[in-house]
Design an enzyme around this catalytic site. Sequence first.
Site, PDB file in Angstrom:
ATOM      1  N   CYS A   1      48.305  28.799  50.644  1.00  0.00           N
ATOM      2  CA  CYS A   1      47.684  27.803  49.765  1.00  0.00           C
ATOM      3  C   CYS A   1      46.632  28.460  48.884  1.00  0.00           C
ATOM      4  CB  CYS A   1      47.059  26.695  50.609  1.00  0.00           C
ATOM      5  SG  CYS A   1      46.434  25.299  49.645  1.00  0.00           S
ATOM      6  N   CYS A   2      45.780  29.295  49.486  1.00  0.00           N
ATOM      7  CA  CYS A   2      44.775  30.021  48.699  1.00  0.00           C
ATOM      8  C   CYS A   2      45.431  30.964  47.704  1.00  0.00           C
ATOM      9  CB  CYS A   2      43.866  30.819  49.629  1.00  0.00           C
ATOM     10  SG  CYS A   2      42.692  29.839  50.581  1.00  0.00           S
TER      11      CYS A   2
ATOM     12  N   CYS B   1      37.312  24.174  48.777  1.00  0.00           N
ATOM     13  CA  CYS B   1      38.194  23.023  48.624  1.00  0.00           C
ATOM     14  C   CYS B   1      37.849  21.941  49.643  1.00  0.00           C
ATOM     15  CB  CYS B   1      39.649  23.450  48.795  1.00  0.00           C
ATOM     16  SG  CYS B   1      40.231  24.540  47.485  1.00  0.00           S
TER      17      CYS B   1
ATOM     18  N   CYS C   1      39.279  22.063  53.338  1.00  0.00           N
ATOM     19  CA  CYS C   1      38.962  23.240  54.147  1.00  0.00           C
ATOM     20  C   CYS C   1      37.471  23.563  54.196  1.00  0.00           C
ATOM     21  CB  CYS C   1      39.733  24.448  53.626  1.00  0.00           C
ATOM     22  SG  CYS C   1      41.533  24.241  53.669  1.00  0.00           S
TER      23      CYS C   1
ATOM     24  N   CYS D   1      39.267  33.639  50.978  1.00  0.00           N
ATOM     25  CA  CYS D   1      40.449  33.047  50.347  1.00  0.00           C
ATOM     26  C   CYS D   1      41.431  34.104  49.876  1.00  0.00           C
ATOM     27  CB  CYS D   1      40.033  32.169  49.171  1.00  0.00           C
ATOM     28  SG  CYS D   1      39.273  33.071  47.808  1.00  0.00           S
TER      29      CYS D   1
END
Length: 245
Positions: free
Chosen positions: A124-125, A205, A208, A231
């Site tokens: 995702c990062c 985010c 998280c 990240c």
Amino acid sequence: MSTPSGLPLGDPSTAAQLSERFCALNAQELLRLAIEDLFPGRIALVSSFGSEAAVLLHMISELDRAVPVLFLDTLHLFPETLAYRDALVARLGLTRVETLRPDPETLAKEDSENFLWSSDPDRCCAIRKVEPLAKALRNYDAWITGRKRFQAATRAALPLFENDGTHIKLNPLATWTRDDIAAYFERHGLPAHPLVARNYLSIGCLPCTSPVRPGEDARAGRWRGRGKTECGVHIPATLEAGSDR
């Protein structure tokens, strides 16, 4: 590629030489040196517009409001962060803030339900931060970060200059303390990020990021319980790989 002083950008010794040569300069002097002498027209500030970001943004505004500022909008940010960004840009008169977003086709293919952060936070990062930044940095030789040694044990030895693949990374606030940050905010009347009052000391985010408990590192609320501390944008191999996508 090399700096105007002749130091090769890809040489692992370049950052160490710069750190040793300019270790006596303060943060403002380091910024001026990097922007005007070392990397003129080839350096950008990467800012999260997070809890401490106003310090470097203010310094940049006093030096040159047209210095490029790269902002990663992962599409998972707190609404408060987006509002804070807009307020700071207007207040400081910054004229070259570029918002970087993930590739729509990649999102549609890999994260169509916007839930990848739960099953694979590293990926995702990668698609929401690392790859967009890597592509943007193709236009620069160097970039500026707001990282500091006090933020986490993993940053305790942070140098002023780092080799970052084919780039040089400058950390002008590396030696600053939490008190230094607070004093700068007060001295220049800078507004706090709205989430700081709720003990969000490092803001990423929304899914998280959690508040920091008393006695914890400033970054303890990032990816809590996952054993993840970065990240990927500050991991050279990861960032370089992202530039190829």
